[in-house]
Design a protein around this motif. Sequence first.
Motif, PDB file in Angstrom:
ATOM      1  N   GLN A  23      40.012  41.812  41.432  1.00 19.29           N
ATOM      2  CA  GLN A  23      39.423  42.858  40.596  1.00 19.29           C
ATOM      3  C   GLN A  23      39.490  42.497  39.111  1.00 19.29           C
ATOM      4  OE1 GLN A  23      37.724  45.482  41.497  1.00 19.29           O
ATOM      5  NE2 GLN A  23      38.052  45.247  43.698  1.00 19.29           N
ATOM      6  N   LEU A  24      40.574  41.875  38.688  1.00 19.26           N
ATOM      7  CA  LEU A  24      40.681  41.454  37.290  1.00 19.26           C
ATOM      8  C   LEU A  24      39.637  40.382  36.953  1.00 19.26           C
ATOM      9  CD1 LEU A  24      44.572  41.276  36.928  1.00 19.26           C
ATOM     10  CD2 LEU A  24      43.047  42.799  35.642  1.00 19.26           C
ATOM     11  N   ARG A  25      39.455  39.446  37.862  1.00 11.74           N
ATOM     12  CA  ARG A  25      38.448  38.408  37.621  1.00 11.74           C
ATOM     13  C   ARG A  25      37.048  39.005  37.560  1.00 11.74           C
ATOM     14  NH1 ARG A  25      38.412  33.197  40.991  1.00 11.74           N
ATOM     15  NH2 ARG A  25      37.780  34.740  42.526  1.00 11.74           N
ATOM     16  N   ALA A  26      36.801  40.038  38.375  1.00 13.98           N
ATOM     17  CA  ALA A  26      35.487  40.682  38.348  1.00 13.98           C
ATOM     18  C   ALA A  26      35.209  41.336  37.005  1.00 13.98           C
ATOM     19  CB  ALA A  26      35.395  41.724  39.465  1.00 13.98           C
ATOM     20  N   LEU A  27      36.293  41.687  36.288  1.00 13.95           N
ATOM     21  CA  LEU A  27      36.148  42.277  34.956  1.00 13.95           C
ATOM     22  C   LEU A  27      36.215  41.230  33.853  1.00 13.95           C
ATOM     23  CD1 LEU A  27      38.328  45.502  35.425  1.00 13.95           C
ATOM     24  CD2 LEU A  27      35.828  45.317  35.429  1.00 13.95           C
ATOM     25  N   GLY A  28      36.237  39.954  34.222  1.00 17.35           N
ATOM     26  CA  GLY A  28      36.166  38.877  33.236  1.00 17.35           C
ATOM     27  C   GLY A  28      37.485  38.270  32.829  1.00 17.35           C
ATOM     28  N   ALA A  29      38.590  38.671  33.466  1.00 17.61           N
ATOM     29  CA  ALA A  29      39.898  38.135  33.089  1.00 17.61           C
ATOM     30  C   ALA A  29      40.184  36.833  33.826  1.00 17.61           C
ATOM     31  CB  ALA A  29      40.993  39.151  33.385  1.00 17.61           C
ATOM     32  N   GLU A  30      40.986  35.993  33.204  1.00 19.67           N
ATOM     33  CA  GLU A  30      41.509  34.794  33.850  1.00 19.67           C
ATOM     34  C   GLU A  30      42.868  35.148  34.444  1.00 19.67           C
ATOM     35  OE1 GLU A  30      43.183  30.377  32.593  1.00 19.67           O
ATOM     36  OE2 GLU A  30      41.749  31.392  31.284  1.00 19.67           O
TER      37      GLU A  30
END
Length: 417
Positions: A23-30
């Motif tokens: 979910q974090l990656r889907a929001l652009g986080a590494e």
Amino acid sequence: MRVLLSTYGSRGDVEPLVALAVQLRALGAEVRVCAPPDEAFAQRLADVGVPLVPVGPSARKLTKAAPAPSSLPQRAAALIAAQFEVITEAAEGCDAVVATGMVPAAAGALSVAEKLGIASVSVTFQQLTLPSPHRAPLAYPGRPFPPEVTDNRVLWDLDARSINALFGEALNTNRVAHGLPPVDDVRDYVVGGRPWLATDPVLDPWRETPGLDVVQTGAWILPDERPLPDELVAFLDAGTPPVYVGFGSMPMHASADVAQVAVEAVRAQGRRAVVARGWADLDLIDDQDDCFLVGEVSHRALFGKVAAVVHHGGAGTTMAAARAGAPQVVVPQATDQPYWAGRVAELGVGAAHDGPAPTFESLSAALGTALARGTRARAAVVADAIRTDGAAVAAKLLLDAISRPRTAGRGQAPLTA
């Protein structure tokens, strides 16, 4: 933004972080994850494209070895030292650290975040680590509470003393060596004033507690779209819905013949069985065609096709069965598992087995409850009430909190989602 997710524990401690990472990656986080070096964990994270930073010894080997309770302080000291060594490098350049898992591991991760000046949040996957007058704490192995003490507030004070005795010296030795002040209360340091509770409010309702501002996000679940193996599908299609029997990361030391007992009890109900090998290395007891052995399979895909789920009561398995509307028999082994067994019984979605070592008679009685028509009807009602967006909620809270100015808290820079 860069986020480090840190844990040390079994599959039930790692799997929720997989969901949050996605979910974090889907929001652009590494994202990267610090967890035990077990091959299964590395593969699970690789499947979703998230790197594993290994820390500490193999969780599976440690669990199967069943070390003596007296060795806990020494094992915790080694784990805390490993946290400082590994996470200090892994967290460089990160905007936040999410710490969960065993208390010494979380304490080490939070200390590293404090040292680096990185925002952090403490997360638990069951509320029994959060001090509350509404329930008693879990006793640590080898450190039982006095039987005459029944006041929950007194028990929580004793819990804090146990944690300090077990982990305080090792934590503070490492903190001082890394230029940090010692902490007086390890549990309060780990919990902080605003911990996150990553559980479903239907399965695990939190009651407001003075001095503790708990953020209940919902359980962190990754939609598991893996298809079931063709051979298993053929078995399921060949007859009436079977009973699933599996104990996850539990070695089942208390019941060496658990597979024999379970299969015989299932057969006595006129049912077939799907037996999961798990860390107990369960196997089929004969070559009859009414049983099927599985390894790692999607609980989401399987549990909706079974008559009941017999399991150990891990938070993740309990949640997966509840989501699927599958009646449950919980045979709790340790830690929070008796709590989840109690919740299953209280909700009317299954039976809580009394103790960790089932017999044919005791498991047959529990299966009779789980397989009753009313239990399945109640399980379907509860399934409709379960939230599935916990990881997405947590990911948004985390990134929103990172973006806001932070206020000082317990030493590190705690998030104020």
